[in-house]
Design a protein around this motif. Sequence first.
Motif: not given
Length: 170
Positions: A1-16, A49-56, A117-121
């Motif tokens: 895990m390098h620093d650029g990764m978010m702490n949300c696995k789902t959102v990381n998978a989307w980014l990949a 429940p694991l996704i936060h607006a900040a992740d988006i 992000a707030e709206r969607v999450v």
Amino acid sequence: MHDGMMNCKTVNAWLAMAHDDEVLVDPDDINHEARSNMWSFSPTDAETPLIHAADIVEFIGQVIAARRSALKGEDMLFYCWHDAQCRQLRFSLVSRSHGRLPFRCALRETQDLSLIAERVVNGDWRNDDYMQASSDDDDEQAPFVLPVFVASVPHDSGRQETRGPASLQG
């Protein structure tokens, strides 16, 4: 895990998945561009429940950064919105020469990604009452206005040419 990764696995998978997507450029056909470049995201019930607006916000920021480096020399708009009917976060890109975004409804463009992000999450994915809300405010009939986050890709550098020695800011 390098620093650029978010702490949300789902959102990381989307980014990949989305990070290195080829962007279609077709200045003659805005709908072709919009469809070809569109991505849609929605979490499973378990992931929500694991996704936060900040992740988006971070996710979209990283997608924009990737598109900016991939599209040097192009002149496009990246835009991102909450598709309430499909309950998805969506983004796409179109050539800026069209002078518009390919929506048929009224838009409110924003540079504030956290608004989307707030709206969607919080307004949708994490909101258990999401579907119930619409039926009882029929008195209102406020015209629907879609908030859309818009960013220039690459950066809007005061509209001067970015080719040549000036583009060394990398």
